[in-house]
Design a protein around this motif. Structure first.
Motif, PDB file in Angstrom:
ATOM      1  N   GLU A   1       0.837  -1.210   0.000  1.00 17.38           N
ATOM      2  CA  GLU A   1       0.000   0.000   0.000  1.00 17.38           C
ATOM      3  C   GLU A   1       0.866   1.251   0.000  1.00 17.38           C
ATOM      4  OE1 GLU A   1      -3.225   0.141  -0.491  1.00 17.38           O
ATOM      5  OE2 GLU A   1      -3.171  -2.051  -0.685  1.00 17.38           O
TER       6      GLU A   1
ATOM      7  N   LYS B   1       2.309   1.800  -3.517  1.00 20.10           N
ATOM      8  CA  LYS B   1       1.334   2.400  -4.431  1.00 20.10           C
ATOM      9  C   LYS B   1       1.196   3.900  -4.159  1.00 20.10           C
ATOM     10  CE  LYS B   1      -1.473  -1.819  -4.785  1.00 20.10           C
ATOM     11  NZ  LYS B   1      -2.783  -2.443  -4.429  1.00 20.10           N
TER      12      LYS B   1
ATOM     13  N   LYS C   1       2.141   6.923  -6.766  1.00 15.43           N
ATOM     14  CA  LYS C   1       1.124   7.899  -7.145  1.00 15.43           C
ATOM     15  C   LYS C   1       1.644   9.310  -6.911  1.00 15.43           C
ATOM     16  CE  LYS C   1      -3.709   9.152  -6.344  1.00 15.43           C
ATOM     17  NZ  LYS C   1      -4.963   8.825  -5.573  1.00 15.43           N
TER      18      LYS C   1
ATOM     19  N   GLY D   1       0.752   5.847 -12.397  1.00 19.25           N
ATOM     20  CA  GLY D   1      -0.522   5.210 -12.121  1.00 19.25           C
ATOM     21  C   GLY D   1      -1.005   4.473 -13.350  1.00 19.25           C
TER      22      GLY D   1
ATOM     23  N   VAL E   1       1.723  -3.345  -8.056  1.00 19.12           N
ATOM     24  CA  VAL E   1       1.710  -1.924  -7.638  1.00 19.12           C
ATOM     25  C   VAL E   1       1.768  -0.987  -8.837  1.00 19.12           C
ATOM     26  CG1 VAL E   1       2.710  -2.410  -5.375  1.00 19.12           C
ATOM     27  CG2 VAL E   1       4.241  -1.873  -7.296  1.00 19.12           C
TER      28      VAL E   1
END
Length: 541
Positions: A370, A373, A377, A382, A413
């Motif tokens: 998490e 990611k 971002k 993305g 990811v």
């Protein structure tokens, strides 16, 4: 030292008195042992040996061969402790900066000429000389040999290096800063002596079997690049009387699975085990399957240099790539040989090393994914703008399996990872020239102390392939040289690597291999996994 195949470590502190007792270095055969008539030893190599020149070799496998053909000032015993080789003892000055080594007068070259202190002087100057273009020139600087940095930089002539032959059997070495572990560094092949007259006569061809003159327990009789290396026992070696193995063969087999097959067919006496095979081999061949600690670390390098991708200049991207690597899957599902997950660079069991607090090591893998990611971002990547990278790796089924797993971790990811396989020489050439994006890499300690790992990514290192430069990192390593206890500086440097993340640490090694049960004398208690063919012998079945 660079290692080609997937293999891990536990440290032994090497205690040294200034004067070492003389000891027999060759095979120690217990009284009453019945030796086999066949005293040959055949072992596996993953790739062709890039160089047979002690000052040019950079590979672990190359060192395994060179330790039979040449011999330095000291060797290691089966537990990793230093024992005399060409040097029988040394004196240390009161300021701990001048070592005076006393060389044995029975040490000879394979052509019968005596090994002299001048041969070491020539070899060390040659290593530091920019004209040699050795990747290991920085090792002289790491050893703190006086004037090494200026010689390597071309600011001083090689004859200004702090190494002097006081006479044929007395070698004086001056270092800039006291290093308690300095003698340990002398087992490295780059410090081995070579013959000036031979090199000057034959140039680059001096390592061919018909020209090579060595001072080791064996002589080179055949070298077919990428196929085999053969060596015969040397009659001129100072301890030939106690050398039992008479012939060595190293076979290059690029496929680790084929290597195991050929071992089981009786063609090899020693072979590294393919990933995932240890549980089965231990059950079927309990007297042959070995998993022992090994001071090496496996990682993916990220190119931060001018030829590297712009994306990797962003520390958020680098951290994301490290967080997304599922080390538990690699260790428990792919390798299955006693390796440990790595969240840092220096091997966890290196002598005296104090691990920094690494936050993400304590997270769950889901938390790491998490966070990866989130960082990607933030960096602008993305679904509509995926991060695309290429990973280079050298030929090995183990490396391929790890790379395929990494490809899946990164896909989860939002990173598209292209895998690019190549032979070892091409792989290393591309790293040296900065012609890569990400690259599979592994490093085995040259001696049992954290600087052997951390020095690799200093600005002074010629093997700093990520082209990582950080003033605070360099300062920590520089401070460690004069600190009463350098461990705090090592911990600080390791923390900087964790924060700046020029690499993706993956696992710490175990040496997972098969060894024929009639081969004795092979060391299993030395975390450095340094072995010498002259210490081996084959018993009658």
């Amino acid at each position: 030292m660079k290692v080609k195949q997937a293999l891990t470590g536990l440290a032994v502190i090497l205690a040294l008195a200034p004067v070492l007792p003389q000891a027999s270095l060759a095979a120690n055969v217990p009284e009453g042992t019945k030796l086999a008539e066949n005293q040959t030893f055949t072992f596996w190599l993953l790739d062709a040996i890039k160089s047979m020149d002690p000052q040019l070799n950079t590979d672990v496998e190359g060192s395994d061969v060179l330790r039979s053909l040449f011999e330095g000032l000291y060797n290691e015993d089966g537990e990793g402790k230093l024992v005399p080789a060409v040097a029988t003892s040394y004196d240390l000055s009161d300021d701990k900066k001048t070592y005076t080594f006393h060389l044995r007068d029975t040490a000879k070259w394979s052509d019968g000429k005596p090994v002299t202190a001048g041969d070491f002087v020539y070899a060390w100057r040659r290593l530091a000389d920019p004209a040699t273009a050795s990747e290991y020139a920085w090792y002289m600087q790491l050893m703190q040999v006086k004037n090494a940095a200026d010689v390597i930089a071309g600011k001083m002539a090689p004859d200004q290096l702090g190494v002097t032959a006081l006479d044929d059997h007395t070698l004086e070495v001056t270092i800039d800063t006291p290093l308690p572990y300095f003698p340990q560094m002398l087992v490295h092949t780059s410090t081995f002596p070579v013959r000036q007259d031979v090199i000057e006569e034959y140039g680059d061809n001096w390592t061919q079997p018909e020209h090579m003159v060595g001072n080791g327990a064996y002589t080179l009789t055949k070298h077919i690049l990428g196929e085999r290396v053969e060596m015969d026992k040397s009659d001129t070696y100072w301890d030939a009387e106690h050398t039992v193995i008479t012939h060595l063969t190293a076979l290059t087999i690029n496929d680790v699975n084929q290597g195991l097959t050929r071992y089981l067919a009786g063609e090899l006496d020693k072979v590294d085990m393919p990933a995932g095979q240890y549980p089965r081999m231990e059950k079927e061949y309990p007297d042959q399957a070995l998993s022992t600690p090994y001071s090496c670390s496996y990682a993916y390098l990220m190119n931060l240099g001018p030829k590297g991708p712009e994306a990797l200049k962003d520390v958020r991207v680098r951290r994301a790539l490290s967080y997304a690597m599922n080390r538990d899957v690699i260790v428990n599902n792919v390798l299955q040989g006693g390796q440990k997950p790595a969240y840092n660079w220096t091997h966890w069991a290196t002598a005296g090393f104090k691990m920094p607090e690494i936050d993400y090591a304590g997270w769950s893998q889901q938390e790491r994914m998490e966070k990866a990611k989130e960082l990607l971002k933030e960096a602008g990547y993305g679904p509509d703008h995926p991060l695309k990278l290429t990973l280079n790796y050298n030929t090995s089924e183990d490396h391929r399996k790890i790379a395929i797993a990494a490809q899946q971790f990164y896909k989860a990811v939002g990173v598209d990872l292209t895998l690019n396989n190549m032979e070892w020489k091409v792989h290393t050439d591309k790293m040296q020239s900065g012609d890569y994006e990400m690259a599979r890499y592994a490093w085995c300690g040259d001696y049992n102390e954290p600087s052997t790992y951390l020095g690799l990514f200093s600005s002074a290192s010629t093997q700093n392939y990520p082209d990582f430069h950080d003033d605070a990192y360099d300062a920590a390593l520089e401070d460690s040289k004069t600190a009463a206890d350098p461990q705090a500086d090592y911990t600080k440097a390791e923390q900087i690597l964790t924060d700046k993340m020029p690499i993706v640490p993956i696992y710490h090694y175990a040496k997972v291999q098969m060894l024929k049960p009639d081969i004795k004398g092979y060391p299993t208690q030395n975390v450095m996994q340094t072995w010498y063919a002259k210490d081996l012998y084959r018993v009658a079945e």
